[in-house]
Design an enzyme around this catalytic site. Structure first.
Site: not given
Length: 392
Positions: A74, A104, A136-137, A164
């Site tokens: 995501d 990212d 994740e975000e 990351e």
């Protein structure tokens, strides 16, 4: 060849607008089909609504000591950002590859996928595992269901490499996060008779002021850890809503706050201190005016910090793969803390820089992508060595 494959795959991945509020299934199904075309089977782990999924795949023998390559699919929204290029279409300028998620962290995912033919062609003695997650975000939500099944699918890995963006420098630590909502229920009345009501905004302001006091205590030198920047746990209020009109004493106010906690600090301590203040200092006075008033706390999301020892086998392996033992920390959170909680040693290392992440005209450099391709080549060599010696 890996460089050409990773660039082409990055273009494909960026083309999927996998903002966290939307589904990631189109991207996940593309990855599944890509792997299947190479003879690699994968498993999709869906959310309850079947609108999103994690992906898990393994290459090589089913033995302990493998490496997990972990990344989220995501991305953050582009709403309100002044992009000069199309965010969901890869473009290149001056050695930089632009598009939402390039840094990212779809650049890393592209390099992982581009390396699959290399892994397949290598005489692997230990496996490589691909673990791609969703959401994740918005609090490292999706990976949790993947981690629930991982022990049944994967023999104990030696390392999880969280991709990351760190400019391919090995990162051993990051802070954890606890996000909370506080809802204050007051008692409304005409503002001309304000003393006969309970102003929810004023009570919320007192709570926010108390959070500032707690944050100041956390910032005292005795609480510092020099490995981090900032070197202490922090508290921040990011959203507040309340009131309907100026001539009405507001009945409701809510605010959202977060604690960014050093790995050895329990962020729930901040919430407990604020609850004690609410119960002892505010609620008795509020209920003396009106019994039907309240202060409620609601958790929104949380993930743990990461603190991998520099002396650990995982750190030494990451240093060899990254070509650097200049271990560092980052302020932002990752899924690494959750992998570590699941007894999988974790290090954060990926192409690009978070200085470009979440911003308009996000990019990863061509040079960083090529360096990550080389890291994957070193990983294939390492996993093929009988004694796991330095891949060089």
């Amino acid at each position: 060849m890996s460089e050409l494959r990773s660039r082409a795959l990055l273009a494909e991945l960026v083309g999927f607008a996998t903002v966290s509020r939307d589904s990631n299934l189109a991207l996940i199904e593309f990855v599944r089909d890509y792997l299947q075309g190479l003879g690699v089977s994968s498993e999709l782990i869906y959310n309850a609504e079947h609108t999103k999924a994690n992906l898990l795949a393994s290459i090589g023998p089913s033995v302990p000591g493998g490496v997990v390559l972990s990344g989220h699919t995501d991305v953050v929204p582009v709403d309100g950002q002044a992009w000069t290029v199309e965010p969901f279409r890869l473009s290149e300028r001056d050695g930089k590859l632009f598009g939402r998620g390039t840094a990212d962290m779809k650049g890393y995912l592209a390099c992982v996928l581009a390396a699959v033919p290399t892994f397949l062609a290598s005489p692997l003695r230990r496996p490589v595992h691909l673990a791609f997650s969703y959401d994740e975000e918005v609090g490292c939500l999706g990976v949790r269901s993947l981690l629930e099944i991982l022990p049944q699918r994967v023999p104990q890995p030696a390392l999880c490499l969280i991709g990351e963006p760190t400019e391919l420098q090995p990162v051993l630590g990051h802070k954890g996060k606890l996000a909370m909502r506080c809802h204050v229920k007051g008692a409304p009345c005409h503002s001309a008779y304000a003393p006969y009501g309970v102003n929810a905004i004023e009570q919320a302001a007192r709570l926010i002021g108390q959070l500032g006091e707690i944050g100041a205590e956390l910032a005292e030198p005795s609480q510092h850890d020099v490995r981090f920047d900032p070197g202490y746990s922090t508290v921040q209020v990011g959203v507040i809503q309340g009131g309907t009109a100026l001539n009405i004493v507001p009945a409701d106010c809510r605010f959202d706050f977060e604690v960014r906690a050093l790995p050895d600090f329990a962020p729930q301590r901040v919430v407990e201190k604020l609850q004690d203040y609410a119960e002892q200092a505010l609620l008795p006075r509020m209920r003396a005016v009106h019994a039907d008033t309240a202060i409620r706390f609601e958790p929104l999301s949380a993930y743990p910090g990461l603190a991998t020892s520099a002396d650990s086998e995982a750190a030494r392996l990451a240093a060899r793969l990254c070509g650097s033992d200049a271990f560092g920390t980052v302020a932002f959170g990752t899924e690494g803390g959750l992998f570590h909680q699941a007894s999988i040693p974790s290090v954060v290392c990926g192409p690009g820089s978070m200085d470009q992440g979440h911003k308009p005209d996000e990019y990863v450099s061509v040079e960083q992508m090529a360096a990550c391709d080389r890291l994957m080549d070193r990983l294939a060599i390492h996993l093929s060595e009988p004694d796991g010696r330095d891949p060089g």
